[in-house]
Enzyme design. Structure first.
Site, mmCIF file in Angstrom:
data_model
loop_
_atom_site.group_PDB
_atom_site.id
_atom_site.type_symbol
_atom_site.label_atom_id
_atom_site.label_comp_id
_atom_site.label_asym_id
_atom_site.label_seq_id
_atom_site.Cartn_x
_atom_site.Cartn_y
_atom_site.Cartn_z
ATOM 1 N N THR A 1 0.856 -1.181 0.000
ATOM 2 C CA THR A 1 0.000 0.000 0.000
ATOM 3 C C THR A 1 0.892 1.230 0.000
ATOM 4 O O THR A 1 1.956 1.218 0.624
ATOM 5 C CB THR A 1 -0.916 0.033 1.236
ATOM 6 O OG1 THR A 1 -1.425 1.362 1.434
ATOM 7 C CG2 THR A 1 -0.173 -0.362 2.489
ATOM 8 N N CYS B 1 -1.993 5.119 -5.300
ATOM 9 C CA CYS B 1 -2.756 4.245 -4.403
ATOM 10 C C CYS B 1 -2.858 2.924 -5.134
ATOM 11 O O CYS B 1 -3.150 2.900 -6.344
ATOM 12 C CB CYS B 1 -4.138 4.810 -4.109
ATOM 13 S SG CYS B 1 -5.177 3.687 -3.153
ATOM 14 N N GLU C 1 -4.958 0.727 -5.365
ATOM 15 C CA GLU C 1 -6.249 0.359 -5.951
ATOM 16 C C GLU C 1 -6.595 1.142 -7.215
ATOM 17 O O GLU C 1 -7.472 0.721 -7.975
ATOM 18 C CB GLU C 1 -7.385 0.569 -4.937
ATOM 19 C CG GLU C 1 -7.515 -0.489 -3.862
ATOM 20 C CD GLU C 1 -6.546 -0.261 -2.718
ATOM 21 O OE1 GLU C 1 -6.227 -1.225 -2.008
ATOM 22 O OE2 GLU C 1 -6.103 0.900 -2.527
#
Length: 229
Positions: free
Chosen positions: A81, A195, A197
């Protein structure tokens, strides 16, 4: 042996796992796969602590997990992350194995590309705190620009309300496209998908300048280190 601190969210951790194994297979042969250990957090707890500003608690959680991976035999550690790299230095101080920093993988690739003025998308924590931008500036000579306040709010909301839950909405893709276009209009020569995602929502076809996918770059750097060792 690669140690993975994941579950933040599991959507992107699954991508790490897939890309690592595909990379090993491509380099070593069709039956080969990555030797790795995965510690997967419950992201609901991590998300709550982040938004409460409980960074000390988060630091201790990651240190504890990292120590377990080190004890289990991990040779390198990957924090899956961008946001939680805000505590990477504190975690590294408690380990004898190296953390392969996501901003280093990204910054090195951008520097090699010859680009300098870079837009950054990510959570509010990544965009607004200096742990990420400062590292890119001081180590790689990059000028990092971030979206305006309303755009930062939208980018953050879509990450936490949609992408971590695996929800891919065309309206959110259109919004990200518009935000990236405004960064380009502000002088961004490329944009960091900061990020893990975001790459689930947008790709190269959604922007007029190069996109640097931190998930893919982090995996690439991890494979290079693991296979060279």
């Amino acid at each position: 042996m690669i140690g993975l601190l994941g579950g933040m969210s599991w959507e992107s951790s699954a991508m790490y796992y897939r890309l690592l194994n595909e990379g090993v297979r491509d380099r070593l042969g069709p039956a080969s796969s990555a030797r790795c250990l995965l510690w997967s957090f419950d992201f609901a707890e991590i998300k709550d602590l982040q938004h409460r500003g409980a960074w000390d608690v988060l630091t201790e959680r990651l240190i504890e997990a990292a120590r377990h991976l080190e004890k289990a035999g991990a040779d390198d550690l990957v924090i899956c992350t961008n946001t939680m790299h805000c505590v990477a230095d504190a975690v590294q101080a408690q380990l004898s194995i190296p953390i392969l920093h996501i901003a280093d993988a990204t910054g090195e690739q951008i520097r090699q590309s010859g680009l300098r003025r870079i837009g950054l998308l990510g959570t509010r924590f990544t965009m607004e705190q200096d742990f990420y931008r400062k590292r890119l500036t001081e180590r790689y000579g990059l000028e990092v620009i971030i979206p305006e306040e309303r755009d930062r709010s939208d980018v953050h909301r879509i990450i936490y309300e949609e992408l971590v839950a695996g929800q891919i909405n065309p309206s959110s893709r259109a919004l990200y496209r518009a935000i990236m276009a405004r960064l380009v209009a502000s002088g961004a020569e490329a944009i960091i998908l900061g990020c893990t995602e975001i790459m689930l929502l947008v790709g190269a076809e959604d922007c007029t300048v190069p996109l640097f996918d931190t998930t893919a770059l982090h995996v690439q750097a991890t494979l290079e280190k693991a296979l060279s060792d």
